[in-house]
Design an enzyme around this catalytic site. Structure first.
Site, PDB file in Angstrom:
ATOM      1  NE  ARG A   1     -48.286  36.311  11.042  1.00  0.00           N
ATOM      2  CZ  ARG A   1     -48.105  35.022  11.315  1.00  0.00           C
ATOM      3  NH1 ARG A   1     -47.131  34.347  10.726  1.00  0.00           N
ATOM      4  NH2 ARG A   1     -48.887  34.401  12.164  1.00  0.00           N
TER       5      ARG A   1
ATOM      6  CB  ALA B   1     -50.403  46.220   9.192  1.00  0.00           C
TER       7      ALA B   1
ATOM      8  CB  CYS C   1     -55.818  30.323  20.470  1.00  0.00           C
ATOM      9  SG  CYS C   1     -55.515  29.137  19.146  1.00  0.00           S
TER      10      CYS C   1
ATOM     11  CG  ASP D   1     -49.250  40.445  18.864  1.00  0.00           C
ATOM     12  OD1 ASP D   1     -49.527  39.227  18.878  1.00  0.00           O
ATOM     13  OD2 ASP D   1     -48.690  40.990  17.903  1.00  0.00           O
TER      14      ASP D   1
ATOM     15  CB  SER E   1     -61.475  42.343   8.995  1.00  0.00           C
ATOM     16  OG  SER E   1     -62.345  41.637   9.848  1.00  0.00           O
TER      17      SER E   1
ATOM     18  NE  ARG F   1     -58.900  27.701  17.171  1.00  0.00           N
ATOM     19  CZ  ARG F   1     -60.065  28.340  17.226  1.00  0.00           C
ATOM     20  NH1 ARG F   1     -61.194  27.651  17.190  1.00  0.00           N
ATOM     21  NH2 ARG F   1     -60.125  29.645  17.317  1.00  0.00           N
TER      22      ARG F   1
END
Length: 651
Positions: free
Chosen positions: A106, A239, A293, A309, A408, A441
């Site tokens: 992003r 994407a 995380c 997600d 990736s 985290r």
């Protein structure tokens, strides 16, 4: 308050199409007979005018309307291959897509909300005044698709007919983007008019990759018009920046839930998964975690996986909290995906019969994908996100070039995964959520699992997430506050979003039986930070089954817990039984390392959060009340037991 349809609609101004007759004239000029016939099945005039404006602005050579038919989807696959955006791999149905090295995550510093003068925004959001956004679009987007084919798809962000589902249009010159959309979203061409009428709105997304060269990337922008619920994306292909049905439209959904469905709906950056408990009962979880995380791993641990997600949530008429996954597929990070931690996903990635788009992994000389952390023998050479690769290759920065990019991805249908609860996932009634989790985290402060004592404390767990920056964000560094793991996607003032959280979880519309428990998870405690002589993490991936299993039992009253100022903690003997169930030894010494309260660390965290939120305007007083109460209780315990408190002292 967000005001919809305020200010000039940039797409309409630049496109210049104002009436349905003018739109039809554009279609006559740019669409062949077959595509005109397909588009004629859409009657929503606002949608047709939006599409016509996109055509008029971008100036494509031709337009392809994707109805979601097998023939149309195959045309998109072949078009992406023909353009060179994807390439076939050895396994049937597998393709590889490489983004530019500068465009593999992003583009956080090039992503902006388009706002009107005087609008209140989240302090964590980047914004651009409407006039400046208009100037950018006028400069870069006219004729940006010259010589290319524009593709138009119609999708639903959720099962068709679901209370919180919203339809959207995806317009792009990229075959890869439309191919990805077909795997990730439900094509609703046949139901678009009905769904737009039911929801009362739809989202519009316009993406143009331009010439897709490194020189173009500095000019790339991802612009999100809050008032007109329209996104613009240029000069990029990753994407996360281009398939704006995902995070772009998630931002619009957050806005809509916050300002137009207050106390009724939430739009969350959460997985949805189910766990099978005693007697075969199903308990559904929704959980937030920043990228990197353990979010996908947690989701996949469930016996009834729904999504990894996003979640659209609402209070149903029966008083339960319901959730749907806006997506039907997975756009998942593959680093460290392996047989031990992700067996179901690995079956899809290494088995036959699953369509997969790979991005930015290593492709060996046999056209097989490889990635860091896959638990397999790495090839000596291949092609990856930076070109030719071989073991020991050093990059321009003097550092070894990894086999695959940290960000990736693999894109595939969620229903391909063996533990996917497809029937529940596609049910417009949604999954009844009984457990909400928040993860970050955190190497030194919070235990692996704890449950809020009440709903306000639960909301505060979400507000207090912290995480290191990850490879999903270009230009982000250091340790970040990540409220609800949703902060990058909250357009409006954080205070408004927080009010929406307190309102919904304390709503009288939630029944006692339907009100979920709210919990924190933390997989990242280290030996070094908990007084141990060991090294590395105190836990491993397989432990996630235990933490979720305990929450499932606690949600149904099958286990008791130890009350502490930060919430309810599990008893050792209950965890020991669950660890026995996964055939892992769980010594009492490890329990003590994980669950001892490090009071000074927790108080320091509370102080940091209090200070940060004090700089925000209009933050709900409930947040500060919770922080104050927890701090007072912790300091009293410190006086009695010292700064490190073994949890059994509180029984």
């Amino acid at each position: 308050m967000l005001e919809l349809r305020k200010g000039a609609d940039i797409l309409s101004v630049v496109g210049g199409v104002a009436t349905i007759d003018a739109a039809k004239a554009v279609f006559t000029e740019k669409l062949d007979a077959a595509n005109q016939s397909k588009l004629a099945k859409i009657s929503n005039e606002e949608a047709l005018i939006k599409i016509a404006n996109a055509i008029a602005m971008c100036g494509p050579e031709s337009v392809f309307i994707n109805t979601g038919s097998a023939e149309d989807v195959q045309w998109i696959r072949e078009y992406s291959l023909k353009k060179g955006e994807e390439r076939k791999l050895a396994k049937e149905g597998h393709t590889i897509h490489f983004d530019l090295p500068q465009d593999q995550a992003r583009l956080v510093n090039q992503t902006f909300y388009i706002i009107n003068e005087g609008e209140k925004m989240s302090s964590l959001a980047k914004s651009l005044l409407r006039s400046d956004a208009m100037a950018y679009v006028l400069k870069f987007m006219p004729s940006i698709m010259a010589g290319k084919t524009m593709m138009v798809g119609f999708y639903s962000r959720g099962p068709i007919g679901a209370e919180a589902a919203i339809p959207a249009i995806e317009i792009s010159s990229s075959g890869y983007v439309l191919h990805s959309a077909e795997l990730l979203y439900r094509n609703c061409f046949a139901d678009f008019d009905k769904e737009a009428k039911r929801a009362g709105l739809f989202f519009t997304n316009v993406h143009a990759e331009g010439n897709n060269t490194p020189e173009d990337v500095p000019n790339a922008r991802i612009l999100m018009d809050r008032s007109w619920q329209t996104t613009f994306s240029t000069f990029c292909t990753y994407a996360g920046n281009t398939l704006l049905l995902k995070k772009g439209n998630h931002r619009f959904s957050v806005d809509y839930a916050t300002y137009y469905k207050l106390g009724e709906q939430l739009s969350e950056h959460m997985f949805i998964t189910g766990m099978t408990g005693p007697g075969g009962r199903k308990t559904f979880f929704a959980g937030a975690a920043p990228s990197g995380c353990g979010k996908t791993t947690t989701a996949m641990v469930g016996t009834d996986f729904i999504g990894d997600d996003l979640a659209q949530m609402w209070i149903a008429k029966d008083g339960t909290l319901r959730a749907i996954n806006p997506e039907k597929g997975i756009f998942g990070i593959v680093e460290d995906v392996n047989r031990e931690g992700d067996p179901y996903l690995m079956d899809c990635l290494r088995g036959d019969g699953t369509e997969v788009i790979w991005s930015n992994v290593l492709i060996d000389e046999n056209d097989v994908p490889h990635w860091v952390g896959n638990g397999e023998v790495a090839p000596e050479k291949g092609v990856n996100f930076q070109g030719e690769w071989y073991k020991g290759k050093i990059g321009p920065d003097g550092k070894p070039v990894p086999m695959s990019h940290k960000n990736s991805r693999c894109t595939l249908l969620a229903s391909a995964i063996a533990n996917h609860a497809t029937a529940v996932s596609e049910d417009p009634a949604g999954a009844p959520v009984q457990v909400i989790t928040y993860s970050g985290r955190d190497a030194d402060t919070m235990p692996p699992v704890w449950v809020a004592r009440n709903m306000n404390e639960g909301v505060v767990i979400g507000a207090s997430i912290v995480s290191k920056a990850t490879a999903t964000e270009v230009g982000a560094t250091g340790v970040n506050r990540q409220p609800w793991a949703n902060a990058p996607f909250i357009p409006g003032a954080l205070a408004d979003y927080m009010h929406a959280q307190f309102d919904l979880f304390n709503s009288h519309k939630l029944s006692d039986a339907g009100r979920p428990i709210m919990a924190g998870l933390n997989y990242f405690l280290t030996h070094e930070n908990r007084g141990s002589s060991g090294k590395g993490l105190l836990g491993e991936k397989k432990d996630v089954r235990v933490w979720l299993g305990w929450l499932e039992l606690y949600a149904h009253g099958d286990v008791k817990a130890i009350e502490t100022p930060i919430g309810m903690l599990p008893k050792y003997e209950d965890l020991k039984k669950l660890f026995d169930g996964i055939k892992k030894d769980y010594p009492k010494e490890l329990y003590d390392l994980q669950f001892t309260l490090y009071v000074d660390n927790i108080v320091h965290r509370i102080d940091l959060q209090t200070e940060a939120y004090s700089r925000e305007s209009n933050i709900p007083v409930q947040l500060f009340n919770v922080y104050r109460k927890q701090k007072e209780e912790l300091l009293k315990l410190k006086e009695q037991f010292g700064p490190k408190i073994p949890v059994e002292k509180l029984i």
